[in-house]
Design a protein around this motif. Structure first.
Motif, PDB file in Angstrom:
ATOM      1  N   GLU A 185      14.673 -24.366   8.901  1.00  0.00           N
ATOM      2  CA  GLU A 185      16.002 -24.965   9.009  1.00  0.00           C
ATOM      3  C   GLU A 185      16.505 -25.465   7.659  1.00  0.00           C
ATOM      4  O   GLU A 185      17.720 -25.609   7.465  1.00  0.00           O
ATOM      5  N   TRP A 188      19.419 -23.829   5.299  1.00  0.00           N
ATOM      6  CA  TRP A 188      20.858 -24.064   5.360  1.00  0.00           C
ATOM      7  C   TRP A 188      21.288 -25.217   4.473  1.00  0.00           C
ATOM      8  O   TRP A 188      22.454 -25.619   4.481  1.00  0.00           O
ATOM      9  N   ARG A 197      24.476 -17.578   7.328  1.00  0.00           N
ATOM     10  CA  ARG A 197      23.648 -17.909   8.493  1.00  0.00           C
ATOM     11  C   ARG A 197      23.933 -17.014   9.692  1.00  0.00           C
ATOM     12  O   ARG A 197      23.011 -16.564  10.379  1.00  0.00           O
ATOM     13  N   ASN A 206      15.132 -14.703  11.058  1.00  0.00           N
ATOM     14  CA  ASN A 206      14.381 -15.957  11.041  1.00  0.00           C
ATOM     15  C   ASN A 206      12.938 -15.761  11.493  1.00  0.00           C
ATOM     16  O   ASN A 206      12.040 -16.520  11.105  1.00  0.00           O
ATOM     17  N   GLU A 308       6.575 -27.148  12.667  1.00  0.00           N
ATOM     18  CA  GLU A 308       7.802 -26.534  13.199  1.00  0.00           C
ATOM     19  C   GLU A 308       7.731 -26.320  14.716  1.00  0.00           C
ATOM     20  O   GLU A 308       8.006 -25.233  15.226  1.00  0.00           O
TER      21      GLU A 308
END
Length: 352
Positions: A185, A188, A197, A206, A308
Motif C-alpha cells: 500500500e 501510493w 494505480r 499487485n 501485511e
C-alpha cells in the motif's frame, strides 16, 4: 262505530339493524394485524437464523485459519528448501502458486517470495517490462521505476526521471522515507504512482510484487507475468509452469529442458526463500485471509513473522484444478527417501 283504533301502547317500534357487517370488519382488521405480526416474527426469526449461520461459518473459518496456519508455520520452520517447495518431517508444501487442498472446502495458495518482483529492487531490468505489462507506456515506466528507486534507496541523489524530497514539497504526498516499503500500500505514496494505480490494479499486478529484499530470483516458483518480465519466451514460460504443476520429477538438475533461453530449466541451485505469501480460502465465505509469512529463527521476536495481514474478496469456490496438491495431513509420515533427504546437510535459507 266500533271500528278498532290503534292503541297508543301498541305502536310499532323501528326494526333494529343487524350488527353482522361491523363484526366482519372487526374480524378482518384483527386478522390483518395478526398477519402483520406473524410476518414480522417470521422475518425476525429468519434474520436471526441467517445471522447465526453466518457467525457459525465465520467461527469455523477462523478456527481453520488458525489451525492450518499453525501447521504451515511448523512445516516452514523445520524444513529444508527445495526448488519449489518446503520439505520437513511434517510434510511437503509447494510454493509455486498452485492450489493446496486442506479439505473439501478449505484451500491454500502459497507463493515463494523469490518468485516475485521485489519492491526494494525496482532498478532491475525486469521492472520496465513488468510496468509496461501493467499498462504503462515506455516513458512512463521509466519515470515510475526511477521514482520508486529514489523512494527506497538510502541516499538523496535524484535519478534522471526520479524524485527526492524537494520534488514532494508541492504535492499532497509525504516525503520519501528512503527505506524499503513496509507494505504494498505504500506504493501510493511514491510520486507518480497514485495516477497509475487504476491500471496497475486492473492488470492484477499487485499479486506479482512483494516487499522485502530478494537476494535472488527463483524461476522455479515465478508466475507467468514475472517470467515474461525476466525475458522468458511465453511458450517456454507456459511449458515450465505446466510441467512443474504436473509434478514431473527433477532430472539432471532441472525439471524440463525448454531449449535455449534465460534460465530454461528448473535449477537445483535456485531454492525457495524464507518469505512466502499465503492466501487461505473457505468455500462458504466470500472473502479470504491473505498474509505474508517470513521465517526469522535467528532474529528477536520468534521463528516467524506475519506481515501485511488483510482480508480480500474471493471468487465463488471453483472446481479445484488438476494440478492441485494435498496439504500434509495431521498424521503425515515422511517416506524413507524424504527422511534421508532431511538428514542430509540442510539447504534451507531459514536459519542460515
Amino acid at each position: 262505530m266500533n271500528a278498532s283504533r290503534p292503541r297508543c301502547g301498541s305502536a310499532r317500534r323501528p326494526r333494529a339493524r343487524p350488527a353482522g357487517g361491523f363484526a366482519l370488519v372487526i374480524v378482518l382488521w384483527v386478522l390483518a394485524a395478526l398477519t402483520v405480526v406473524a410476518v414480522s416474527i417470521a422475518a425476525t426469526v429468519q434474520s436471526n437464523s441467517q445471522s447465526v449461520k453466518l457467525l457459525r461459518e465465520r467461527l469455523r473459518a477462523e478456527r481453520a485459519f488458525l489451525t492450518t496456519g499453525s501447521r504451515l508455520k511448523v512445516i516452514g520452520a523445520t524444513s529444508i528448501a527445495l526448488p519449489y517447495s518446503y520439505l520437513s518431517g511434517r510434510g511437503q508444501v509447494f510454493l509455486d502458486g498452485r492450489v493446496s487442498r486442506v479439505s473439501a472446502d478449505e484451500t491454500l495458495v502459497l507463493q515463494d517470495g523469490r518468485g516475485l518482483l521485489s519492491l526494494e529492487q525496482p532498478a532491475d531490468a525486469a521492472w520496465q517490462r513488468f510496468l509496461v505489462h501493467c499498462g504503462a507506456t515506455t516513458d512512463e515506466a521509466q519515470r515510475l521505476q526511477d521514482t520508486l528507486a529514489d523512494y527506497v534507496d538510502a541516499d538523496s541523489l535524484r535519478r534522471l526521471h526520479g524524485a527526492e524530497r524537494d520534488d514532494y514539497r508541492d504535492t499532497p504526498l509525504p516525503p520519501p522515507r528512503n527505506a524499503g516499503l513496509l507494505s504494498r500500500e505504500e506504493l501510493w505514496r511514491v510520486l507518480g504512482w497514485p495516477e497509475f494505480r487504476g491500471r496497475w490494479e486492473a492488470a492484477g499486478c499487485n499479486d506479482d510484487v512483494i516487499t522485502g529484499e530478494a537476494d535472488e530470483f527463483n524461476p522455479n516458483t515465478a508466475p507467468l507475468e514475472v517470467l515474461l518480465a525476466h525475458g522468458w519466451d511465453e511458450l517456454q514460460a507456459r511449458a515450465l509452469i505446466d510441467a512443474r504443476r504436473a509434478g514431473l520429477p527433477l532430472q539432471s538438475g532441472g525439471l524440463l529442458d525448454l531449449g535455449n533461453g534465460p534460465n530454461v530449466m528448473l535449477r537445483g541451485g535456485s531454492l525457495v526463500g524464507d518469505r512466502i505469501r499465503v492466501r487461505h480460502w473457505m468455500a462458504p465465505l466470500e472473502w479470504a485471509l491473505q498474509y505474508e509469512l517470513q521465517f526469522t529463527p535467528s532474529e528477536p521476536g520468534g521463528p516467524w513473522r506475519m506481515l501485511e495481514v488483510r482480508v480480500v474478496r474471493s471468487a465463488p469456490q471453483r472446481p479445484q484444478p488438476s494440478g492441485a496438491s494435498d496439504f500434509p495431513p495431521l498424521d503425515f509420515v515422511a517416506t524413507q527417501q524424504d527422511s534421508a533427504r532431511l538428514n542430509a546437510v540442510p539447504t534451507s535459507p531459514i536459519g542460515r
